[in-house]
Scaffold this motif. Structure first.
Motif, PDB file in Angstrom:
ATOM      1  N   ARG A  35     -15.587   3.140 -18.799  1.00 17.12           N
ATOM      2  CA  ARG A  35     -15.923   3.619 -17.452  1.00 17.12           C
ATOM      3  C   ARG A  35     -15.664   2.520 -16.421  1.00 17.12           C
ATOM      4  NH1 ARG A  35     -20.472   2.967 -14.697  1.00 17.12           N
ATOM      5  NH2 ARG A  35     -21.733   2.481 -16.523  1.00 17.12           N
ATOM      6  N   ASN A  36     -16.047   1.271 -16.775  1.00 13.69           N
ATOM      7  CA  ASN A  36     -15.803   0.145 -15.875  1.00 13.69           C
ATOM      8  C   ASN A  36     -14.310  -0.097 -15.668  1.00 13.69           C
ATOM      9  OD1 ASN A  36     -18.474  -0.419 -15.359  1.00 13.69           O
ATOM     10  ND2 ASN A  36     -18.659  -1.979 -16.956  1.00 13.69           N
ATOM     11  N   GLU A  37     -13.527   0.064 -16.741  1.00 14.43           N
ATOM     12  CA  GLU A  37     -12.082  -0.123 -16.622  1.00 14.43           C
ATOM     13  C   GLU A  37     -11.462   0.892 -15.667  1.00 14.43           C
ATOM     14  OE1 GLU A  37     -10.253  -2.102 -20.591  1.00 14.43           O
ATOM     15  OE2 GLU A  37     -11.111  -0.114 -20.883  1.00 14.43           O
ATOM     16  N   LYS A  38     -11.920   2.118 -15.733  1.00 10.67           N
ATOM     17  CA  LYS A  38     -11.422   3.155 -14.809  1.00 10.67           C
ATOM     18  C   LYS A  38     -11.833   2.826 -13.372  1.00 10.67           C
ATOM     19  CE  LYS A  38     -11.317   7.011 -18.104  1.00 10.67           C
ATOM     20  NZ  LYS A  38     -11.890   8.331 -18.477  1.00 10.67           N
ATOM     21  N   PHE A  39     -13.060   2.356 -13.222  1.00 12.67           N
ATOM     22  CA  PHE A  39     -13.569   1.959 -11.909  1.00 12.67           C
ATOM     23  C   PHE A  39     -12.711   0.836 -11.328  1.00 12.67           C
ATOM     24  CE2 PHE A  39     -16.518  -0.833  -9.503  1.00 12.67           C
ATOM     25  CZ  PHE A  39     -16.940   0.053  -8.527  1.00 12.67           C
ATOM     26  N   ILE A  40     -12.405  -0.168 -12.147  1.00 15.68           N
ATOM     27  CA  ILE A  40     -11.598  -1.309 -11.714  1.00 15.68           C
ATOM     28  C   ILE A  40     -10.185  -0.878 -11.360  1.00 15.68           C
ATOM     29  CG2 ILE A  40     -10.530  -3.462 -12.517  1.00 15.68           C
ATOM     30  CD1 ILE A  40     -13.111  -3.862 -14.215  1.00 15.68           C
ATOM     31  N   GLU A  41      -9.591  -0.038 -12.189  1.00  9.74           N
ATOM     32  CA  GLU A  41      -8.214   0.407 -11.955  1.00  9.74           C
ATOM     33  C   GLU A  41      -8.100   1.194 -10.653  1.00  9.74           C
ATOM     34  OE1 GLU A  41      -4.281   0.349 -12.745  1.00  9.74           O
ATOM     35  OE2 GLU A  41      -5.854  -0.633 -13.915  1.00  9.74           O
ATOM     36  N   LYS A  42      -9.085   2.018 -10.390  1.00  9.97           N
ATOM     37  CA  LYS A  42      -9.105   2.787  -9.135  1.00  9.97           C
ATOM     38  C   LYS A  42      -9.230   1.846  -7.938  1.00  9.97           C
ATOM     39  CE  LYS A  42     -11.689   6.437  -6.752  1.00  9.97           C
ATOM     40  NZ  LYS A  42     -12.867   7.337  -6.827  1.00  9.97           N
ATOM     41  N   ASN A  43     -10.117   0.862  -8.058  1.00 11.67           N
ATOM     42  CA  ASN A  43     -10.317  -0.099  -6.971  1.00 11.67           C
ATOM     43  C   ASN A  43      -9.075  -0.950  -6.729  1.00 11.67           C
ATOM     44  OD1 ASN A  43     -12.951   0.706  -6.534  1.00 11.67           O
ATOM     45  ND2 ASN A  43     -13.824  -0.822  -7.900  1.00 11.67           N
ATOM     46  N   LYS A  44      -8.388  -1.317  -7.800  1.00 13.69           N
ATOM     47  CA  LYS A  44      -7.241  -2.214  -7.699  1.00 13.69           C
ATOM     48  C   LYS A  44      -6.163  -1.635  -6.775  1.00 13.69           C
ATOM     49  CE  LYS A  44      -4.295  -2.721 -11.114  1.00 13.69           C
ATOM     50  NZ  LYS A  44      -3.740  -3.097 -12.440  1.00 13.69           N
ATOM     51  N   LYS A  45      -5.891  -0.361  -6.897  1.00  5.74           N
ATOM     52  CA  LYS A  45      -4.868   0.285  -6.061  1.00  5.74           C
ATOM     53  C   LYS A  45      -5.263   0.213  -4.584  1.00  5.74           C
ATOM     54  CE  LYS A  45      -3.537   3.494  -9.739  1.00  5.74           C
ATOM     55  NZ  LYS A  45      -3.519   4.899 -10.191  1.00  5.74           N
ATOM     56  N   TYR A  46      -6.542   0.454  -4.331  1.00  4.33           N
ATOM     57  CA  TYR A  46      -7.053   0.435  -2.959  1.00  4.33           C
ATOM     58  C   TYR A  46      -7.025  -0.994  -2.390  1.00  4.33           C
ATOM     59  CZ  TYR A  46     -10.660   0.302   0.690  1.00  4.33           C
ATOM     60  OH  TYR A  46     -11.348   0.075   1.845  1.00  4.33           O
ATOM     61  N   VAL A  47      -7.526  -1.956  -3.167  1.00  5.23           N
ATOM     62  CA  VAL A  47      -7.594  -3.349  -2.719  1.00  5.23           C
ATOM     63  C   VAL A  47      -6.202  -3.918  -2.511  1.00  5.23           C
ATOM     64  CG1 VAL A  47      -8.265  -5.694  -3.418  1.00  5.23           C
ATOM     65  CG2 VAL A  47      -9.853  -3.800  -3.749  1.00  5.23           C
ATOM     66  N   LEU A  48      -5.313  -3.649  -3.438  1.00  3.54           N
ATOM     67  CA  LEU A  48      -3.952  -4.173  -3.350  1.00  3.54           C
ATOM     68  C   LEU A  48      -3.239  -3.657  -2.099  1.00  3.54           C
ATOM     69  CD1 LEU A  48      -2.041  -6.031  -4.830  1.00  3.54           C
ATOM     70  CD2 LEU A  48      -1.280  -4.078  -6.209  1.00  3.54           C
ATOM     71  N   LYS A  49      -3.443  -2.402  -1.813  1.00  3.33           N
ATOM     72  CA  LYS A  49      -2.847  -1.801  -0.606  1.00  3.33           C
ATOM     73  C   LYS A  49      -3.380  -2.494   0.646  1.00  3.33           C
ATOM     74  CE  LYS A  49      -2.338   2.661   1.766  1.00  3.33           C
ATOM     75  NZ  LYS A  49      -2.698   4.106   1.733  1.00  3.33           N
ATOM     76  N   ASN A  50      -4.692  -2.726   0.700  1.00  4.15           N
ATOM     77  CA  ASN A  50      -5.310  -3.372   1.866  1.00  4.15           C
ATOM     78  C   ASN A  50      -4.867  -4.829   2.022  1.00  4.15           C
ATOM     79  OD1 ASN A  50      -6.671  -1.105   2.617  1.00  4.15           O
ATOM     80  ND2 ASN A  50      -8.683  -1.771   1.886  1.00  4.15           N
ATOM     81  N   LEU A  51      -4.802  -5.555   0.892  1.00  4.87           N
ATOM     82  CA  LEU A  51      -4.441  -6.965   0.965  1.00  4.87           C
ATOM     83  C   LEU A  51      -2.970  -7.158   1.339  1.00  4.87           C
ATOM     84  CD1 LEU A  51      -6.416  -8.620  -1.986  1.00  4.87           C
ATOM     85  CD2 LEU A  51      -7.060  -8.372   0.420  1.00  4.87           C
ATOM     86  N   ARG A  52      -2.126  -6.244   0.915  1.00  5.38           N
ATOM     87  CA  ARG A  52      -0.713  -6.324   1.304  1.00  5.38           C
ATOM     88  C   ARG A  52      -0.545  -6.156   2.818  1.00  5.38           C
ATOM     89  NH1 ARG A  52       1.902  -2.805  -3.721  1.00  5.38           N
ATOM     90  NH2 ARG A  52       2.174  -4.582  -5.139  1.00  5.38           N
ATOM     91  N   LYS A  53      -1.391  -5.343   3.408  1.00  5.10           N
ATOM     92  CA  LYS A  53      -1.378  -5.181   4.865  1.00  5.10           C
ATOM     93  C   LYS A  53      -1.986  -6.407   5.541  1.00  5.10           C
ATOM     94  CE  LYS A  53      -1.727  -0.101   5.019  1.00  5.10           C
ATOM     95  NZ  LYS A  53      -2.605   1.033   5.425  1.00  5.10           N
ATOM     96  N   LYS A  54      -3.116  -6.855   4.995  1.00  2.00           N
ATOM     97  CA  LYS A  54      -3.860  -7.954   5.609  1.00  2.00           C
ATOM     98  C   LYS A  54      -3.056  -9.253   5.627  1.00  2.00           C
ATOM     99  CE  LYS A  54      -8.304 -10.399   5.217  1.00  2.00           C
ATOM    100  NZ  LYS A  54      -9.580 -10.480   4.459  1.00  2.00           N
ATOM    101  N   VAL A  55      -2.339  -9.553   4.527  1.00  5.16           N
ATOM    102  CA  VAL A  55      -1.626 -10.820   4.414  1.00  5.16           C
ATOM    103  C   VAL A  55      -0.481 -10.935   5.414  1.00  5.16           C
ATOM    104  CG1 VAL A  55       0.106 -10.136   2.679  1.00  5.16           C
ATOM    105  CG2 VAL A  55      -0.807 -12.485   2.685  1.00  5.16           C
ATOM    106  N   LYS A  56      -0.042  -9.811   5.957  1.00  2.40           N
ATOM    107  CA  LYS A  56       1.012  -9.843   6.979  1.00  2.40           C
ATOM    108  C   LYS A  56       0.469 -10.284   8.338  1.00  2.40           C
ATOM    109  CE  LYS A  56       3.766  -6.192   4.801  1.00  2.40           C
ATOM    110  NZ  LYS A  56       4.264  -4.798   4.907  1.00  2.40           N
TER     111      LYS A  56
END
Length: 433
Positions: A35-56
Protein backbone atom coordinates in the motif's frame (compact mmCIF):
# COMPACT_ATOMS: atom_id res chain seq x y z
CA UNK A 1 -12.09 3.13 1.16
CA UNK A 2 -8.86 2.86 3.19
CA UNK A 3 -8.44 -0.45 5.03
CA UNK A 4 -5.61 -0.61 7.63
CA UNK A 5 -4.64 -4.19 6.77
CA UNK A 6 -1.56 -4.20 8.96
CA UNK A 7 -3.36 -3.15 12.16
CA UNK A 8 -6.34 -5.32 11.28
CA UNK A 9 -4.13 -8.39 10.82
CA UNK A 10 -2.26 -7.66 14.06
CA UNK A 11 -5.55 -7.46 16.00
CA UNK A 12 -7.07 -10.63 14.51
CA UNK A 13 -3.81 -12.52 15.10
CA UNK A 14 -4.20 -12.04 18.86
CA UNK A 15 -7.23 -14.35 18.83
CA UNK A 16 -5.74 -17.10 16.64
CA UNK A 17 -3.66 -20.18 17.56
CA UNK A 18 0.07 -19.40 17.62
CA UNK A 19 0.82 -21.37 14.43
CA UNK A 20 -1.39 -18.98 12.42
CA UNK A 21 -0.31 -15.71 14.06
CA UNK A 22 2.99 -15.29 12.22
CA UNK A 23 1.42 -15.94 8.80
CA UNK A 24 -1.36 -13.43 9.39
CA UNK A 25 1.01 -10.80 10.74
CA UNK A 26 3.27 -11.34 7.74
CA UNK A 27 0.28 -10.92 5.43
CA UNK A 28 -0.62 -7.65 7.13
CA UNK A 29 3.00 -6.45 7.04
CA UNK A 30 3.33 -7.14 3.31
CA UNK A 31 -0.05 -5.54 2.61
CA UNK A 32 1.12 -2.40 4.39
CA UNK A 33 4.33 -2.26 2.36
CA UNK A 34 2.50 -2.69 -0.95
CA UNK A 35 0.00 0.00 0.00
CA UNK A 36 2.88 2.36 0.85
CA UNK A 37 4.58 1.56 -2.46
CA UNK A 38 1.43 2.51 -4.37
CA UNK A 39 1.16 5.69 -2.30
CA UNK A 40 4.78 6.59 -3.10
CA UNK A 41 4.44 5.82 -6.80
CA UNK A 42 1.36 8.02 -7.08
CA UNK A 43 3.12 10.86 -5.25
CA UNK A 44 6.27 10.55 -7.35
CA UNK A 45 4.46 11.45 -10.58
CA UNK A 46 2.91 14.50 -8.95
CA UNK A 47 6.13 15.66 -7.22
CA UNK A 48 8.28 15.11 -10.29
CA UNK A 49 5.91 17.17 -12.43
CA UNK A 50 5.97 20.03 -9.89
CA UNK A 51 9.74 19.99 -9.41
CA UNK A 52 10.38 20.03 -13.16
CA UNK A 53 8.35 23.23 -13.33
CA UNK A 54 9.86 24.71 -10.17
CA UNK A 55 13.51 24.16 -11.18
CA UNK A 56 12.98 26.32 -14.27
CA UNK A 57 12.11 29.29 -12.05
CA UNK A 58 14.16 28.85 -8.88
CA UNK A 59 16.70 26.67 -7.12
CA UNK A 60 15.48 23.51 -5.41
CA UNK A 61 16.34 22.60 -1.81
CA UNK A 62 18.24 19.39 -1.10
CA UNK A 63 18.40 18.06 2.47
CA UNK A 64 20.80 15.48 3.86
CA UNK A 65 19.18 13.48 6.69
CA UNK A 66 21.90 13.15 9.38
CA UNK A 67 21.93 11.71 12.89
CA UNK A 68 25.59 10.70 13.13
CA UNK A 69 28.38 12.94 11.84
CA UNK A 70 30.96 10.14 12.11
CA UNK A 71 29.13 8.40 9.26
CA UNK A 72 28.99 11.46 7.00
CA UNK A 73 29.97 10.17 3.54
CA UNK A 74 28.32 12.63 1.15
CA UNK A 75 30.68 15.62 1.25
CA UNK A 76 31.46 15.40 -2.47
CA UNK A 77 27.73 15.42 -3.32
CA UNK A 78 27.10 18.41 -1.05
CA UNK A 79 30.04 20.33 -2.55
CA UNK A 80 29.06 19.60 -6.15
CA UNK A 81 25.43 20.55 -5.47
CA UNK A 82 26.70 23.83 -4.06
CA UNK A 83 28.32 24.51 -7.42
CA UNK A 84 25.49 23.07 -9.52
CA UNK A 85 23.34 26.18 -9.86
CA UNK A 86 20.04 24.33 -9.58
CA UNK A 87 20.03 23.18 -5.93
CA UNK A 88 20.80 24.67 -2.52
CA UNK A 89 22.05 21.91 -0.16
CA UNK A 90 21.28 21.74 3.58
CA UNK A 91 22.19 19.42 6.43
CA UNK A 92 19.18 18.44 8.56
CA UNK A 93 20.42 17.27 11.96
CA UNK A 94 17.99 14.98 13.73
CA UNK A 95 17.93 12.13 16.23
CA UNK A 96 17.47 8.48 15.36
CA UNK A 97 14.29 6.81 16.58
CA UNK A 98 15.86 3.76 18.21
CA UNK A 99 14.22 2.68 21.51
CA UNK A 100 16.07 3.13 24.79
CA UNK A 101 16.85 -0.56 25.18
CA UNK A 102 18.60 -0.64 21.77
CA UNK A 103 22.37 -0.15 21.60
CA UNK A 104 21.76 2.46 18.85
CA UNK A 105 19.69 4.64 21.20
CA UNK A 106 20.61 8.29 20.91
CA UNK A 107 20.19 11.05 23.48
CA UNK A 108 19.02 14.44 22.24
CA UNK A 109 21.98 16.12 23.96
CA UNK A 110 24.25 14.46 21.37
CA UNK A 111 22.81 16.56 18.54
CA UNK A 112 24.78 19.73 19.31
CA UNK A 113 28.05 17.93 18.60
CA UNK A 114 26.66 16.85 15.20
CA UNK A 115 25.38 20.35 14.45
CA UNK A 116 28.74 21.92 15.37
CA UNK A 117 30.62 19.45 13.15
CA UNK A 118 28.88 20.80 10.05
CA UNK A 119 28.74 24.41 11.24
CA UNK A 120 32.52 24.43 11.66
CA UNK A 121 32.79 23.34 8.03
CA UNK A 122 30.72 26.42 7.03
CA UNK A 123 27.90 24.25 5.70
CA UNK A 124 24.18 25.08 5.81
CA UNK A 125 22.86 23.18 8.79
CA UNK A 126 19.51 23.16 10.60
CA UNK A 127 18.05 21.19 13.49
CA UNK A 128 15.24 18.84 12.44
CA UNK A 129 14.68 17.89 16.08
CA UNK A 130 13.32 20.12 18.83
CA UNK A 131 15.80 19.39 21.62
CA UNK A 132 13.98 21.47 24.25
CA UNK A 133 10.64 19.71 23.76
CA UNK A 134 12.16 16.42 22.61
CA UNK A 135 10.12 16.26 19.42
CA UNK A 136 10.89 15.40 15.82
CA UNK A 137 10.22 18.21 13.35
CA UNK A 138 8.44 16.79 10.29
CA UNK A 139 10.44 17.55 7.15
CA UNK A 140 7.27 18.96 5.62
CA UNK A 141 7.38 21.72 8.24
CA UNK A 142 11.07 22.48 7.92
CA UNK A 143 12.08 25.90 6.66
CA UNK A 144 13.09 25.56 3.94
CA UNK A 145 11.06 22.49 3.03
CA UNK A 146 13.19 20.06 1.01
CA UNK A 147 12.48 19.10 -2.59
CA UNK A 148 15.17 16.43 -2.58
CA UNK A 149 16.20 14.29 0.40
CA UNK A 150 19.35 12.19 0.70
CA UNK A 151 19.29 9.43 3.30
CA UNK A 152 22.44 7.70 4.56
CA UNK A 153 20.79 5.38 7.10
CA UNK A 154 18.01 2.87 6.36
CA UNK A 155 16.90 2.27 9.94
CA UNK A 156 15.49 4.10 12.99
CA UNK A 157 13.98 6.88 10.86
CA UNK A 158 11.01 8.62 12.47
CA UNK A 159 7.95 8.40 10.19
CA UNK A 160 7.46 12.14 9.53
CA UNK A 161 11.06 12.29 8.28
CA UNK A 162 10.94 9.02 6.37
CA UNK A 163 10.56 8.35 2.62
CA UNK A 164 6.87 7.37 2.73
CA UNK A 165 5.59 10.59 4.29
CA UNK A 166 8.16 12.74 2.48
CA UNK A 167 7.16 11.27 -0.89
CA UNK A 168 4.22 13.72 -0.82
CA UNK A 169 6.52 16.68 -1.52
CA UNK A 170 10.08 15.45 -2.23
CA UNK A 171 12.14 12.99 -4.22
CA UNK A 172 14.08 10.61 -1.98
CA UNK A 173 17.52 9.12 -2.62
CA UNK A 174 19.60 6.64 -0.63
CA UNK A 175 23.39 6.81 -0.47
CA UNK A 176 24.47 4.38 2.29
CA UNK A 177 26.93 5.67 4.87
CA UNK A 178 28.86 2.45 4.25
CA UNK A 179 30.19 1.04 1.01
CA UNK A 180 28.04 -2.05 0.34
CA UNK A 181 29.95 -4.92 1.85
CA UNK A 182 28.02 -7.99 2.98
CA UNK A 183 25.42 -10.38 1.58
CA UNK A 184 23.15 -9.67 4.54
CA UNK A 185 19.53 -8.69 3.68
CA UNK A 186 19.89 -5.60 5.87
CA UNK A 187 21.78 -4.03 2.95
CA UNK A 188 19.03 -4.48 0.36
CA UNK A 189 15.85 -6.14 1.67
CA UNK A 190 14.40 -3.68 4.18
CA UNK A 191 11.13 -1.95 3.33
CA UNK A 192 13.12 1.30 3.30
CA UNK A 193 15.02 0.04 0.25
CA UNK A 194 11.73 -0.30 -1.62
CA UNK A 195 10.44 3.13 -0.59
CA UNK A 196 13.21 5.41 -1.90
CA UNK A 197 13.18 6.82 -5.42
CA UNK A 198 16.74 5.63 -6.11
CA UNK A 199 19.21 3.53 -4.16
CA UNK A 200 22.75 4.23 -5.39
CA UNK A 201 25.20 1.32 -5.23
CA UNK A 202 28.91 0.99 -5.93
CA UNK A 203 28.98 -1.06 -9.12
CA UNK A 204 27.26 -3.70 -11.25
CA UNK A 205 28.62 -6.53 -9.11
CA UNK A 206 26.66 -5.15 -6.16
CA UNK A 207 23.60 -4.26 -8.25
CA UNK A 208 23.35 -7.72 -9.80
CA UNK A 209 23.71 -9.44 -6.44
CA UNK A 210 21.08 -7.25 -4.76
CA UNK A 211 18.65 -7.33 -7.71
CA UNK A 212 18.38 -11.11 -7.71
CA UNK A 213 17.26 -11.03 -4.08
CA UNK A 214 15.16 -7.88 -3.80
CA UNK A 215 11.37 -8.02 -3.83
CA UNK A 216 11.25 -5.31 -6.50
CA UNK A 217 14.08 -6.95 -8.53
CA UNK A 218 16.29 -3.94 -7.96
CA UNK A 219 14.25 -1.59 -10.15
CA UNK A 220 15.42 1.44 -8.14
CA UNK A 221 19.13 0.47 -7.99
CA UNK A 222 21.72 2.49 -9.92
CA UNK A 223 25.44 1.52 -9.97
CA UNK A 224 27.04 4.99 -10.03
CA UNK A 225 29.80 4.62 -7.43
CA UNK A 226 30.07 5.73 -3.81
CA UNK A 227 30.82 9.37 -2.85
CA UNK A 228 33.08 8.25 0.00
CA UNK A 229 35.57 7.10 -2.63
CA UNK A 230 35.44 10.47 -4.42
CA UNK A 231 38.01 11.73 -1.94
CA UNK A 232 40.63 9.61 -3.67
CA UNK A 233 39.50 10.74 -7.13
CA UNK A 234 39.58 14.43 -6.14
CA UNK A 235 42.96 14.16 -4.39
CA UNK A 236 44.69 12.07 -7.03
CA UNK A 237 48.29 13.22 -7.26
CA UNK A 238 48.20 15.11 -3.95
CA UNK A 239 51.18 14.58 -1.64
CA UNK A 240 50.19 13.78 1.96
CA UNK A 241 52.35 14.21 5.03
CA UNK A 242 53.50 10.73 6.02
CA UNK A 243 52.73 10.29 9.72
CA UNK A 244 52.97 6.49 9.51
CA UNK A 245 49.81 5.92 11.55
CA UNK A 246 48.92 2.31 12.22
CA UNK A 247 45.15 2.28 12.65
CA UNK A 248 43.30 -0.32 14.70
CA UNK A 249 39.60 -0.10 13.78
CA UNK A 250 37.37 -2.75 15.42
CA UNK A 251 33.75 -3.27 14.33
CA UNK A 252 30.84 -3.51 16.77
CA UNK A 253 29.36 -6.87 15.58
CA UNK A 254 31.25 -9.09 18.01
CA UNK A 255 28.76 -11.99 18.25
CA UNK A 256 26.09 -13.88 16.34
CA UNK A 257 23.25 -11.82 17.83
CA UNK A 258 23.37 -9.57 14.77
CA UNK A 259 23.33 -9.99 10.98
CA UNK A 260 27.07 -9.52 10.44
CA UNK A 261 29.30 -11.04 13.14
CA UNK A 262 32.39 -9.39 11.64
CA UNK A 263 33.65 -8.16 14.99
CA UNK A 264 36.74 -9.81 16.47
CA UNK A 265 37.21 -7.44 19.40
CA UNK A 266 36.51 -10.18 21.97
CA UNK A 267 39.69 -12.02 20.96
CA UNK A 268 41.71 -9.29 19.24
CA UNK A 269 40.98 -6.22 21.37
CA UNK A 270 43.21 -7.01 24.34
CA UNK A 271 45.92 -8.48 22.11
CA UNK A 272 46.08 -5.35 19.93
CA UNK A 273 46.34 -3.09 22.97
CA UNK A 274 49.18 -5.16 24.44
CA UNK A 275 50.99 -5.29 21.10
CA UNK A 276 50.71 -1.52 20.80
CA UNK A 277 52.11 -1.06 24.33
CA UNK A 278 55.06 -3.27 23.40
CA UNK A 279 55.78 -1.18 20.31
CA UNK A 280 55.77 2.49 21.41
CA UNK A 281 57.92 3.35 18.38
CA UNK A 282 54.78 2.98 16.22
CA UNK A 283 52.34 5.88 15.82
CA UNK A 284 49.11 4.16 16.92
CA UNK A 285 45.52 5.26 16.26
CA UNK A 286 42.53 3.51 17.83
CA UNK A 287 39.44 4.08 15.69
CA UNK A 288 36.52 2.02 17.05
CA UNK A 289 33.17 1.81 15.30
CA UNK A 290 30.81 4.39 16.87
CA UNK A 291 28.53 1.57 18.11
CA UNK A 292 31.21 -0.66 19.63
CA UNK A 293 31.19 0.74 23.18
CA UNK A 294 27.39 0.65 23.47
CA UNK A 295 27.20 -2.87 22.05
CA UNK A 296 29.79 -4.20 24.49
CA UNK A 297 27.93 -2.59 27.39
CA UNK A 298 24.39 -3.57 26.31
CA UNK A 299 25.38 -7.20 25.81
CA UNK A 300 27.36 -7.37 29.07
CA UNK A 301 30.77 -8.03 27.53
CA UNK A 302 32.31 -5.09 29.36
CA UNK A 303 31.15 -2.73 32.09
CA UNK A 304 31.19 1.00 31.48
CA UNK A 305 34.27 1.54 33.67
CA UNK A 306 36.10 -1.26 31.81
CA UNK A 307 35.28 0.35 28.47
CA UNK A 308 36.52 3.75 29.68
CA UNK A 309 39.69 2.15 31.02
CA UNK A 310 40.37 0.40 27.70
CA UNK A 311 39.82 3.61 25.69
CA UNK A 312 42.06 5.52 28.14
CA UNK A 313 44.87 2.99 27.66
CA UNK A 314 44.88 3.77 23.94
CA UNK A 315 44.96 7.50 24.66
CA UNK A 316 48.09 7.00 26.77
CA UNK A 317 50.04 5.33 23.95
CA UNK A 318 48.53 6.95 20.84
CA UNK A 319 45.33 8.68 19.89
CA UNK A 320 41.66 7.76 19.82
CA UNK A 321 39.75 8.85 16.72
CA UNK A 322 35.95 8.83 16.94
CA UNK A 323 35.10 11.49 14.38
CA UNK A 324 34.15 11.59 10.72
CA UNK A 325 36.49 13.00 8.09
CA UNK A 326 39.16 10.36 8.61
CA UNK A 327 40.36 9.82 5.03
CA UNK A 328 43.30 12.20 5.32
CA UNK A 329 44.43 10.15 8.30
CA UNK A 330 44.12 7.03 6.12
CA UNK A 331 46.39 8.64 3.52
CA UNK A 332 48.91 9.57 6.21
CA UNK A 333 48.97 6.05 7.61
CA UNK A 334 51.31 3.12 7.21
CA UNK A 335 48.79 0.29 7.64
CA UNK A 336 45.40 -0.65 9.04
CA UNK A 337 44.19 -3.52 11.22
CA UNK A 338 40.42 -3.95 11.02
CA UNK A 339 37.38 -6.18 10.76
CA UNK A 340 35.14 -3.32 9.61
CA UNK A 341 33.53 -4.06 6.23
CA UNK A 342 33.35 -0.53 4.84
CA UNK A 343 37.00 0.14 5.62
CA UNK A 344 37.97 -2.91 3.54
CA UNK A 345 36.96 -0.96 0.43
CA UNK A 346 37.80 2.58 1.56
CA UNK A 347 41.33 1.73 2.67
CA UNK A 348 41.97 -0.22 -0.54
CA UNK A 349 42.34 3.05 -2.43
CA UNK A 350 45.22 4.18 -0.20
CA UNK A 351 47.30 1.33 -1.75
CA UNK A 352 48.62 0.55 1.73
CA UNK A 353 48.57 -2.86 3.49
CA UNK A 354 45.59 -3.96 5.56
CA UNK A 355 45.47 -6.78 8.08
CA UNK A 356 41.95 -8.17 7.96
CA UNK A 357 40.78 -9.62 11.27
CA UNK A 358 38.51 -12.40 10.07
CA UNK A 359 35.66 -13.77 12.17
CA UNK A 360 35.03 -17.43 11.38
CA UNK A 361 31.28 -16.98 11.91
CA UNK A 362 31.00 -13.84 9.79
CA UNK A 363 28.39 -13.11 7.15
CA UNK A 364 30.20 -13.40 3.79
CA UNK A 365 31.22 -10.32 1.83
CA UNK A 366 29.49 -9.48 -1.44
CA UNK A 367 31.34 -10.27 -4.73
CA UNK A 368 32.81 -6.75 -4.98
CA UNK A 369 34.46 -6.78 -1.55
CA UNK A 370 35.53 -10.41 -1.89
CA UNK A 371 37.76 -9.36 -4.81
CA UNK A 372 39.40 -6.78 -2.55
CA UNK A 373 39.87 -8.86 0.59
CA UNK A 374 41.72 -11.55 -1.39
CA UNK A 375 44.57 -9.03 -1.61
CA UNK A 376 44.85 -8.36 2.14
CA UNK A 377 46.58 -10.17 4.99
CA UNK A 378 43.77 -12.30 6.43
CA UNK A 379 44.14 -13.59 10.00
CA UNK A 380 41.81 -15.59 12.23
CA UNK A 381 43.64 -15.88 15.58
CA UNK A 382 46.28 -14.24 17.78
CA UNK A 383 49.21 -16.22 16.37
CA UNK A 384 48.40 -15.30 12.77
CA UNK A 385 47.80 -11.70 13.85
CA UNK A 386 51.20 -11.45 15.55
CA UNK A 387 52.93 -12.88 12.50
CA UNK A 388 51.18 -10.41 10.19
CA UNK A 389 51.88 -7.43 12.48
CA UNK A 390 55.56 -8.34 12.80
CA UNK A 391 55.91 -8.85 9.05
CA UNK A 392 54.06 -5.74 7.87
CA UNK A 393 54.90 -3.26 10.64
CA UNK A 394 58.29 -4.33 11.96
CA UNK A 395 59.92 -5.99 8.93
CA UNK A 396 58.13 -3.73 6.39
CA UNK A 397 57.37 -6.82 4.31
CA UNK A 398 54.31 -5.92 2.22
CA UNK A 399 54.60 -8.81 -0.24
CA UNK A 400 50.95 -8.47 -1.36
CA UNK A 401 51.47 -4.93 -2.67
CA UNK A 402 51.82 -5.66 -6.40
CA UNK A 403 48.84 -7.98 -6.40
CA UNK A 404 46.82 -5.31 -4.58
CA UNK A 405 47.74 -2.59 -7.09
CA UNK A 406 46.80 -4.83 -10.02
CA UNK A 407 43.40 -5.55 -8.47
CA UNK A 408 42.82 -1.83 -7.83
CA UNK A 409 43.53 -1.02 -11.46
CA UNK A 410 41.21 -3.80 -12.67
CA UNK A 411 38.33 -2.61 -10.46
CA UNK A 412 38.71 0.99 -11.68
CA UNK A 413 37.64 2.69 -8.45
CA UNK A 414 40.23 5.45 -8.81
CA UNK A 415 38.66 6.81 -12.02
CA UNK A 416 35.06 7.07 -10.83
CA UNK A 417 33.50 10.35 -9.62
CA UNK A 418 30.31 9.21 -7.90
CA UNK A 419 29.00 12.68 -6.96
CA UNK A 420 29.17 13.77 -10.58
CA UNK A 421 27.36 10.62 -11.70
CA UNK A 422 24.64 10.94 -9.05
CA UNK A 423 23.97 14.64 -9.66
CA UNK A 424 23.80 14.08 -13.40
CA UNK A 425 21.29 11.31 -12.78
CA UNK A 426 19.11 13.68 -10.74
CA UNK A 427 19.49 16.43 -13.35
CA UNK A 428 18.30 14.05 -16.01
CA UNK A 429 15.33 13.05 -13.86
CA UNK A 430 14.38 16.71 -13.41
CA UNK A 431 14.99 17.63 -17.05
CA UNK A 432 17.82 20.03 -16.14
CA UNK A 433 20.24 18.50 -18.65
Amino acid sequence: MFIPYYKLAQTIALFLPSKFRLKLRLFGYNAKIKRNEKFIEKNKKYVLKNLRKKVKKQKLVAAFYIYDETKWKCQSIYDLLEESGFVVPYIFVTKNDAPKENFNYQKSCELKKIYDFFKEKNMRVSYAYDIKNEMFIPFEKMNPRPDIIFYQHPWYIEASQGPVVCSKFALTFYVPYFVATSVSPIEYYLRFHRYVQTHYVLNNLVKDYFSRRMENKGKNLKPLGHPMLDYFYLNKGKTFEDKEYVIYAPHWSVDNKNDLFWGTFLWAGKFMLNYAKNHPEINWVFKPHPCLANYLKKHNYMKEDEIKAYWNEWEKIGQVCETGGYLEMFMQSKAMVTDCGSFETEYFLTKKPLIHLKSLGATPFNPSVTKIVENYYNVTDENQLKQALDSVLIENNDFMREKRLTALQELGYENNYAAFNIINDIKELLGVI
